[in-house]
Design a protein around this motif. Sequence first.
Motif, PDB file in Angstrom:
ATOM      1  N   ILE A 536       0.864  -1.125   0.021  1.00  0.00           N
ATOM      2  CA  ILE A 536      -0.053  -0.151   0.066  1.00  0.00           C
ATOM      3  C   ILE A 536       0.901   1.303   0.075  1.00  0.00           C
ATOM      4  O   ILE A 536       0.577   2.291  -0.583  1.00  0.00           O
ATOM      5  N   GLN A 537       2.057   1.143   0.654  1.00  0.00           N
ATOM      6  CA  GLN A 537       3.064   2.271   0.810  1.00  0.00           C
ATOM      7  C   GLN A 537       4.010   2.451  -0.528  1.00  0.00           C
ATOM      8  O   GLN A 537       4.866   3.299  -0.361  1.00  0.00           O
ATOM      9  N   ALA A 538       3.626   1.667  -1.648  1.00  0.00           N
ATOM     10  CA  ALA A 538       4.317   1.828  -2.623  1.00  0.00           C
ATOM     11  C   ALA A 538       4.443   3.482  -3.378  1.00  0.00           C
ATOM     12  O   ALA A 538       3.645   4.266  -2.923  1.00  0.00           O
ATOM     13  N   THR A 539       5.710   3.890  -3.764  1.00  0.00           N
ATOM     14  CA  THR A 539       5.756   5.093  -4.260  1.00  0.00           C
ATOM     15  C   THR A 539       4.889   5.633  -5.529  1.00  0.00           C
ATOM     16  O   THR A 539       4.696   5.229  -5.945  1.00  0.00           O
ATOM     17  N   HIS A 541       4.879   8.650  -8.122  1.00  0.00           N
ATOM     18  CA  HIS A 541       5.797   9.644  -8.650  1.00  0.00           C
ATOM     19  C   HIS A 541       4.613  10.534  -9.230  1.00  0.00           C
ATOM     20  O   HIS A 541       3.807  10.386 -10.034  1.00  0.00           O
ATOM     21  N   GLY A 542       4.637  11.958  -8.645  1.00  0.00           N
ATOM     22  CA  GLY A 542       3.612  12.866  -8.945  1.00  0.00           C
ATOM     23  C   GLY A 542       2.375  12.594  -8.192  1.00  0.00           C
ATOM     24  O   GLY A 542       2.302  12.448  -6.994  1.00  0.00           O
ATOM     25  N   CYS A 543       1.252  12.561  -9.115  1.00  0.00           N
ATOM     26  CA  CYS A 543      -0.221  12.269  -8.344  1.00  0.00           C
ATOM     27  C   CYS A 543      -0.654  10.964  -9.276  1.00  0.00           C
ATOM     28  O   CYS A 543      -0.514  10.793 -10.600  1.00  0.00           O
ATOM     29  N   ARG A 544      -1.301  10.180  -8.467  1.00  0.00           N
ATOM     30  CA  ARG A 544      -2.258   9.059  -9.017  1.00  0.00           C
ATOM     31  C   ARG A 544      -3.700   9.197  -8.775  1.00  0.00           C
ATOM     32  O   ARG A 544      -3.927   9.620  -7.836  1.00  0.00           O
ATOM     33  N   ARG A 545      -4.474   8.816 -10.113  1.00  0.00           N
ATOM     34  CA  ARG A 545      -5.761   9.221  -9.997  1.00  0.00           C
ATOM     35  C   ARG A 545      -6.518   7.741 -10.380  1.00  0.00           C
ATOM     36  O   ARG A 545      -6.068   7.098 -11.191  1.00  0.00           O
ATOM     37  N   ASP A 574       1.342  10.395   2.737  1.00  0.00           N
ATOM     38  CA  ASP A 574       1.084  11.531   1.758  1.00  0.00           C
ATOM     39  C   ASP A 574      -0.410  11.790   1.970  1.00  0.00           C
ATOM     40  O   ASP A 574      -1.081  11.358   2.542  1.00  0.00           O
ATOM     41  N   ARG A 575      -0.778  12.795   0.842  1.00  0.00           N
ATOM     42  CA  ARG A 575      -2.224  13.277   0.847  1.00  0.00           C
ATOM     43  C   ARG A 575      -3.082  12.496   0.104  1.00  0.00           C
ATOM     44  O   ARG A 575      -2.633  12.169  -1.014  1.00  0.00           O
ATOM     45  N   VAL A 576      -4.263  12.368   0.380  1.00  0.00           N
ATOM     46  CA  VAL A 576      -5.182  11.469  -0.253  1.00  0.00           C
ATOM     47  C   VAL A 576      -6.471  12.153  -0.185  1.00  0.00           C
ATOM     48  O   VAL A 576      -6.852  12.640   1.070  1.00  0.00           O
ATOM     49  N   VAL A 577      -7.227  12.082  -1.178  1.00  0.00           N
ATOM     50  CA  VAL A 577      -8.301  12.968  -1.298  1.00  0.00           C
ATOM     51  C   VAL A 577      -9.474  12.247  -2.260  1.00  0.00           C
ATOM     52  O   VAL A 577      -9.193  11.430  -3.070  1.00  0.00           O
ATOM     53  N   ALA A 578     -10.750  12.215  -1.730  1.00  0.00           N
ATOM     54  CA  ALA A 578     -11.794  11.556  -2.641  1.00  0.00           C
ATOM     55  C   ALA A 578     -12.768  12.602  -3.016  1.00  0.00           C
ATOM     56  O   ALA A 578     -13.249  13.254  -2.211  1.00  0.00           O
ATOM     57  N   ASN A 659      -1.398  13.651  -3.585  1.00  0.00           N
ATOM     58  CA  ASN A 659      -0.319  12.584  -4.034  1.00  0.00           C
ATOM     59  C   ASN A 659      -1.291  11.477  -4.629  1.00  0.00           C
ATOM     60  O   ASN A 659      -1.004  10.862  -5.740  1.00  0.00           O
ATOM     61  N   LEU A 660      -2.816  11.091  -4.160  1.00  0.00           N
ATOM     62  CA  LEU A 660      -3.594  10.144  -4.595  1.00  0.00           C
ATOM     63  C   LEU A 660      -4.960  10.715  -4.523  1.00  0.00           C
ATOM     64  O   LEU A 660      -5.435  11.222  -3.565  1.00  0.00           O
ATOM     65  N   ILE A 661      -5.734  10.591  -5.745  1.00  0.00           N
ATOM     66  CA  ILE A 661      -7.050  11.016  -5.984  1.00  0.00           C
ATOM     67  C   ILE A 661      -7.948  10.043  -6.171  1.00  0.00           C
ATOM     68  O   ILE A 661      -7.650   9.169  -7.270  1.00  0.00           O
ATOM     69  N   LEU A 662      -8.934   9.608  -5.255  1.00  0.00           N
ATOM     70  CA  LEU A 662      -9.898   8.302  -5.765  1.00  0.00           C
ATOM     71  C   LEU A 662     -11.310   9.506  -5.984  1.00  0.00           C
ATOM     72  O   LEU A 662     -11.638  10.112  -5.510  1.00  0.00           O
ATOM     73  N   VAL A 663     -11.602   8.905  -7.112  1.00  0.00           N
ATOM     74  CA  VAL A 663     -12.934   9.562  -7.962  1.00  0.00           C
ATOM     75  C   VAL A 663     -13.886   8.586  -7.879  1.00  0.00           C
ATOM     76  O   VAL A 663     -13.996   7.422  -8.234  1.00  0.00           O
ATOM     77  N   ASP A 664     -14.895   9.046  -6.956  1.00  0.00           N
ATOM     78  CA  ASP A 664     -16.287   8.299  -7.090  1.00  0.00           C
ATOM     79  C   ASP A 664     -17.279   8.635  -8.077  1.00  0.00           C
ATOM     80  O   ASP A 664     -17.781   9.850  -8.086  1.00  0.00           O
ATOM     81  N   THR A 665     -17.502   7.877  -9.106  1.00  0.00           N
ATOM     82  CA  THR A 665     -18.234   8.374 -10.205  1.00  0.00           C
ATOM     83  C   THR A 665     -19.690   8.037  -9.957  1.00  0.00           C
ATOM     84  O   THR A 665     -20.034   7.490  -9.013  1.00  0.00           O
TER      85      THR A 665
END
Length: 792
Positions: A536-539, A541-545, A574-578, A659-665
């Motif tokens: 889960i703690q994998a690096t 690079h930039g931002c992941r969507r 890091d920062r995680v947003v949904a 760093n990580l964006i989760l999108v609930d569609t």
Amino acid sequence: MADSHPIPGSPRPLPALARGTRLLGAYEGSGFRDGRFLVVRADGQVLHLSRLLYLVAASLDGRRAADDVADRVSAQLRRRLPPEGVDYLVSTKLAPLGILATPGATAGRLPRADPLLVLRLRRVLLPPRVVGALGDAFSPLFLRPLVVAVLVALVALDVLTFPTGAATEGALLVVSDPSLLLVFVLATIASTLVHEIGHAAACRFGGGRPGALGMGVYIVFPAFYTDVTDAYRLDRRSRLRTDLGGIYFNAVTALGLLLAYHATGFAPLVTLAFLVHLEAIQQLLPVIRLDGYYVLGDLVGVPDLFGRVRPVLRSLLPGAELDPRVAELRPRTRRLVTAWVLVVVPLLAAGVVLLLLRLPQLTRQVAEATASYGSATVSAAQQGDLVGVALNAISVVLVAVPLLGVTALSVVLVRRLVALLRHRRRRLSPDSRPRLQEAPMDAATPVPSQPQTPPAVVPGPSLLPAGEAPQNGRRSPLAPVPSASAAAFTDDTMLRPRSRPPARGWRRGVYHVTGGTVNLGPSRAEQEELALAARIQATIHGCRRVAVLSRKGGAGKTTTSLMLGHTFASYRGDRVVALDANPDAGSLAHRVRRETTETVTSLLGDRGLIDRYSDIRSYTSQAGTRLEVIASDDDPRITQALGETEYTAAIDLLDRHYNLILVDTGTGILDSAIQGVLREADQIVVVMPPALDGARAAASTLDWLDEHGYGRLAAGAVAVINQARGGGLVELDRIEEHFVQRCAAVVRVPWDPALAAGARTGLDELRAPTRQAYLSLAAAVADGFLDDGART
């Protein structure tokens, strides 16, 4: 598996899997350093495959060419596999295993495991259809309240009954009455059959499909067996339940007998219950292939313990290298397997030698006893004594079977001795020359499927991965000699290795009480959680969507987005947003404590004023796990929802601060909003309910993605079967098998009452299996972080 026809005009397709080949999936709870995947060949042979080989095999449908398979496997494996590599694996690794539908595939001798101590002279008594029906009928006995009630009642009756001496009284009655003795023998045989039905019922309760029930000769005694090969694809708990299902049914049988005794006072029932107890104790011995052997194998995560005997003994020789088939085990597993080998080998060797030394005497005694019982059978028949005929006939069989077993074992030993002598003679021959061998690209190991309980698994020779051929303990002459420098002073080279202390449970208590002097290390469950956490703690690079999709309402898409976000935020720094990207008033923000009334619409309206993270923070609500959520518009006065342009701008804005964006569609894949999300997504998670229409909708989502230029997203997708429960009409295993072949990973999330309310829920409120499922889901998604390919 049915053969397919090639697509006209396309490159030469690779062969499909042969008919009857079954992909069982990952071997859960493995004791190996790397994962193992299981395949059952049409002839019942079980094979161990690496993940690479398994993914290639799962992609072979008779229509795809090497380029298509390479793209598909690369997306699932998160690293590039060239088409020529696919051709190499198919022709040199998979084809020789006999699992491909190629002309002449079975012309040669297919690799098979050939264990010495195996069930021989097998005959099927009940076909799989009947065994499956019996398993379905008796599987409710494995409900936890019933199991507890049976065991408690049995212990109470044992304490109450056996001290009275009723078992001895019953034995005297049995031996003094031939009719009663016949009934007693038949009842003993019936209890053994009930034992096997217990394995079938346990397998079915865990979601497996039991095979045939039959009988054969194991070493020197007759034995029944149940084919529960399908249990290999179950989790460890279900496999252990299958292993112990027969013993549990022994307990049920003994309980019934003791209850009948207290109701009737018939003492032979206690004698029979005593023998059932002895059978259960005997089955727990881990020395030969009885239930205890398979229990031990599943506990340590190595299904082929006997297959490790020779590698372990070879590795213990002075000056010998560690055999690859020992080195591939985890350290703790390696120690346990080595201890088992050191105990079992002397016992079995002594037993086999003693058996062979007594073979002439045994043969003579069997011949005399057979003649005696044969004459008694004829005499009883002449006198019209049907009971005597039956007893003597059964005696003839019971006396003759050990001789058949010893004879078969002797023949096998002689053949192996001759083969060994021939092999040594060839090695010592002056004409023999060492030949260069190409290092295999990936490993495949044949494993026998002995239809015992579970089937015996004994792999053949393992293959080393490319570039890891053994060096015979010496440095290569061409290897550079390292020079001395300050670079040598590292933690790995200059510090003693330290064991990680346990974080919880009784092991933590021991560690705390002894002040750290006694460090038993983390438990197996904690080690598995640590391994998932590391993934889960994998690096990034930039931002992941990551977009979470479902075309079926009520599938649990929002719940999956929320819990996936909680898991990532809890284990990452890091920062995680949904982002709630449901254009029809999504509910994601209502599942956490609202800190603001701002929505994605107001965020976009003020985007010109947002320069720093502290600016954007006033538009998000943060949960206790540090997950941040941005709400969608739920104002009933709005007349037009946000579309592709707006959500693209929102994701680009978040990209600069998270760093990580989760999108609930939403549920409409053709909606403008989802089109924008898909174009910005690096990965997708496809959520479905445990129902036929939901699985069909999820499959059609993947079809749509493949047809509209999102094939990379489809192949790298993680499929979630949400709120799964046992039982029901839906074959979840088949649904899972479908998505295993199409996606990078498949995760089942069990039903949990904490999630059923649709309200605020934290990870700490979930049941342990549910938390573990979300950990596995997050790890599977994080495996895709290694893929930095361009967005579609």
